[in-house]
Design a protein around this motif. Sequence first.
Motif, short mmCIF file in Angstrom:
data_model
loop_
_atom_site.label_atom_id
_atom_site.label_comp_id
_atom_site.label_asym_id
_atom_site.label_seq_id
_atom_site.Cartn_x
_atom_site.Cartn_y
_atom_site.Cartn_z
N GLY A 333 0.78 -1.23 0.00
CA GLY A 333 0.00 0.00 0.00
C GLY A 333 0.81 1.27 0.00
O GLY A 333 0.25 2.36 0.05
N THR A 334 2.15 1.16 -0.07
CA THR A 334 2.99 2.35 -0.13
C THR A 334 3.17 2.79 -1.58
O THR A 334 2.86 2.05 -2.52
CB THR A 334 4.36 2.07 0.49
N ALA A 335 3.71 3.99 -1.76
CA ALA A 335 3.94 4.49 -3.11
C ALA A 335 4.93 3.62 -3.86
O ALA A 335 4.82 3.43 -5.07
CB ALA A 335 4.43 5.93 -3.05
N ASN A 336 5.92 3.08 -3.14
CA ASN A 336 6.93 2.24 -3.78
C ASN A 336 6.43 0.82 -4.07
O ASN A 336 6.95 0.15 -4.95
CB ASN A 336 8.17 2.12 -2.88
N ASN A 337 5.42 0.38 -3.33
CA ASN A 337 4.91 -0.99 -3.47
C ASN A 337 3.39 -0.97 -3.31
O ASN A 337 2.86 -1.44 -2.30
CB ASN A 337 5.57 -1.89 -2.42
N VAL A 342 -6.63 -7.27 -4.95
CA VAL A 342 -6.85 -8.34 -3.97
C VAL A 342 -6.34 -7.91 -2.59
O VAL A 342 -7.02 -8.06 -1.57
CB VAL A 342 -6.14 -9.64 -4.41
N ALA A 343 -5.13 -7.33 -2.55
CA ALA A 343 -4.58 -6.86 -1.27
C ALA A 343 -5.38 -5.69 -0.72
O ALA A 343 -5.58 -5.57 0.50
CB ALA A 343 -3.12 -6.47 -1.45
N LEU A 344 -5.87 -4.82 -1.61
CA LEU A 344 -6.70 -3.69 -1.17
C LEU A 344 -7.97 -4.19 -0.50
O LEU A 344 -8.39 -3.66 0.54
CB LEU A 344 -7.03 -2.81 -2.37
N ALA A 345 -8.60 -5.21 -1.10
CA ALA A 345 -9.84 -5.75 -0.52
C ALA A 345 -9.58 -6.35 0.86
O ALA A 345 -10.41 -6.22 1.77
CB ALA A 345 -10.43 -6.80 -1.45
N GLU A 346 -8.42 -6.99 1.04
CA GLU A 346 -8.08 -7.54 2.35
C GLU A 346 -7.84 -6.41 3.35
O GLU A 346 -8.32 -6.46 4.49
CB GLU A 346 -6.83 -8.42 2.24
N TYR A 347 -7.11 -5.38 2.92
CA TYR A 347 -6.85 -4.23 3.80
C TYR A 347 -8.16 -3.55 4.20
O TYR A 347 -8.31 -3.09 5.34
CB TYR A 347 -5.94 -3.24 3.08
N ALA A 348 -9.11 -3.48 3.26
CA ALA A 348 -10.38 -2.78 3.51
C ALA A 348 -11.23 -3.46 4.58
O ALA A 348 -12.16 -2.85 5.10
CB ALA A 348 -11.18 -2.66 2.22
N LYS A 349 -10.90 -4.70 4.94
CA LYS A 349 -11.65 -5.38 6.00
C LYS A 349 -11.33 -4.79 7.37
O LYS A 349 -12.12 -4.91 8.30
CB LYS A 349 -11.33 -6.87 5.99
N ASN A 350 -10.17 -4.17 7.49
CA ASN A 350 -9.76 -3.57 8.77
C ASN A 350 -8.88 -2.37 8.46
O ASN A 350 -7.68 -2.37 8.74
CB ASN A 350 -9.03 -4.60 9.63
N TYR A 351 -9.46 -1.35 7.85
CA TYR A 351 -8.68 -0.23 7.33
C TYR A 351 -8.53 0.91 8.34
O TYR A 351 -9.29 1.02 9.32
CB TYR A 351 -9.33 0.31 6.06
N ASP A 352 -7.54 1.75 8.09
CA ASP A 352 -7.32 2.98 8.85
C ASP A 352 -7.81 4.13 7.98
O ASP A 352 -7.20 4.45 6.96
CB ASP A 352 -5.83 3.12 9.16
N ALA A 353 -8.92 4.75 8.37
CA ALA A 353 -9.56 5.78 7.55
C ALA A 353 -8.71 7.03 7.42
O ALA A 353 -8.97 7.87 6.56
CB ALA A 353 -10.93 6.14 8.12
N SER A 354 -7.69 7.19 8.25
CA SER A 354 -6.84 8.39 8.20
C SER A 354 -5.59 8.17 7.37
O SER A 354 -4.82 9.11 7.14
CB SER A 354 -6.43 8.79 9.62
N LYS A 355 -5.37 6.96 6.88
CA LYS A 355 -4.12 6.61 6.20
C LYS A 355 -4.29 6.61 4.69
O LYS A 355 -5.19 5.99 4.15
CB LYS A 355 -3.64 5.23 6.67
N GLY A 421 -5.24 7.35 -2.15
CA GLY A 421 -6.44 7.78 -1.45
C GLY A 421 -6.60 7.08 -0.13
O GLY A 421 -5.74 6.28 0.27
N LYS A 422 -7.69 7.38 0.53
CA LYS A 422 -8.01 6.76 1.81
C LYS A 422 -9.22 5.85 1.63
O LYS A 422 -10.12 6.15 0.84
CB LYS A 422 -8.32 7.82 2.87
N VAL A 423 -9.22 4.74 2.34
CA VAL A 423 -10.34 3.82 2.26
C VAL A 423 -11.46 4.27 3.19
O VAL A 423 -11.20 4.69 4.33
CB VAL A 423 -9.90 2.38 2.61
N GLY A 424 -12.67 4.24 2.69
CA GLY A 424 -13.85 4.52 3.51
C GLY A 424 -14.92 3.51 3.12
O GLY A 424 -14.63 2.49 2.50
#
Length: 599
Positions: A333-337, A342-355, A421-424
């Motif tokens: 999820g960083t700019a370099n990587n 698929v990884a975004l969908a996994e992250y969205a299950k427990n995301y940080d709305a400020s990140k 962007g940020k996940v919401g």
Amino acid sequence: MKFRYILGVALSALMFVSCASDNDPLGALDNIQIDQTFVTIPVSGGNATVTIKSTDSWSFDNVFEKGTLPVPKWLTASATSGAAGETTISFHADAVDGGREAALQISVGSKKQFLTVRQGSLVAAEATCAEVIAGADGKNYRVTGTCTGIYNTKYGNWYLNDGTGEITIYGTADKNGKLANEPINGTDGWKFEPGDVITVEGPKTTYGTTVELVDVTVIKVVKSMLKLPVSEASITPDAQEFEVKVAYKGSGAYAAIPENAKSWLTYLETKYVAGVKTIFEKNPADTAIVKFSVAANTGATRSAAIAFSSSSNTGSTTMPFNLTQKGMAKGDGTANNPFNVVALAEYAKNYDASKEIFVKAKVSEIKSQFSSQYGNADFFISDDGTTAGQFQVYRALYLGNKKWVDGNKKLAVGDDVIICGKVGEYKGVPQIAQGGYLVSLNGDTGATYAYDFKAKGLGDWTLENVVALPDGLSFVWAYDSKYGMKASAYVGGTRYVTDNWLVSPSIKIENATTMSFKQALNYATSEYVKVMYTTTNGSGAVKADEWKEAEVDKWPAGNNWTFIESNATLPAGTVRVAFRYTSDTEKAATWEIESMSIQ
């Protein structure tokens, strides 16, 4: 069963010819009169009028869209309520391919009056589910497909799928709540259950986002010779064997793998088991256990619509089974990587709305191109450009975090994008929330000038020693393949006094803008490092009095190796920029510049 339309046409005709004499108002009640109880609108679209005379206030009942609207969505009325007296109502409908009808109810106190508005012919149009989904509300359709599930046994609500799409059948029960898959008139001929192929007829409506045929007539039922206890499955990316259980009443159960899945999905074998009474409601059926081999998935999420079939001399049945194999999650999820989807969908299950996160993907569906009012676009992304496993990007800005304007590139399905962007979430569904933006579109970052030190090294940049290097120090700036350009004046336990600049070539900037750059700083604070610019010192050695310090929005803490993205303000003109490193005998920082870009 419902035979509403056959009876409805006849009743409408009887009402039309027998309501009253020429001298009497039509539809006369003690407290309300209407001059017509049946009006028509041309197929090409148009208007029809009705005059109401009432001794009291009146209103149309809400009988459409599950009792929330006084008229269906395809019909507009100049008034749906009024006071005592005479009111002329104008109805309007746009052109339609086919026909549709609305039975309106008018209430005056405890009394009700009825008015029918018809457009075109009510002869049902033969259609696929996809054609129904794309068609007009109110139009009468006849569709044949497979019952994939019954979700309400009181009113007879179920799903019909013909392979082109799926629609909801709303209201197959009679007024007493008798479901169409129960005996009707003492016979078994009209019973149906999931797996049966059914022909229905009725008008289309759209309830929210759900496409329905309402109050349908069941025309024909072909009993299923096949049943799937489950109709879909989702599996992990690993290589594996996978089984599907099928109940069948024909000569066997067979599986057909679609061409687009044969590279990763292979049929292995079928095992047959004696009759099982729990799958079909009455007569027992044999069970087939069909085994497949699934290859490892190192790419995007993929799916296959496997067609299972069984046949005999009385007929055949084919039912789809949807197998989805998840893709391999990639990126952090960083700019370099960046994440993949698929990884975004996994992250969205427990995301940080400020990140803020970065995702690299393909455009899979465009909900709306840029809005001239808001300057953003609404679209979906996936790993392979298909709609399987797609993720919404809501109201994203253009390249450089700027508003979309006329002349900017438009999105197309299949475009390669990197998004920040940020996940919401909206109504429980995760998305890239409003405020995200395109970092790259098919490799274009939209930057006036961009340079990646980590990938390219020094390139056409130059190093300038404003203060001559002291003895014992041969360089300050050096290329590091892990971090980019790296500056340090600490060698062998000694801190040296230096003033060394990493200087760009000349860059033409049309309007005042910002330069974004990624930096890390340790062992000193930002007072030892600066961003400089000049519009007069076009080439050659640095003349410090011709340079100005740029305003930078944020600096690293100076006590760790964490890279941050900072922005420096630059003027219009032909500009050179420089990263200025200084040190003394007290402080000699390590400063790393990974990349920079000027929008």
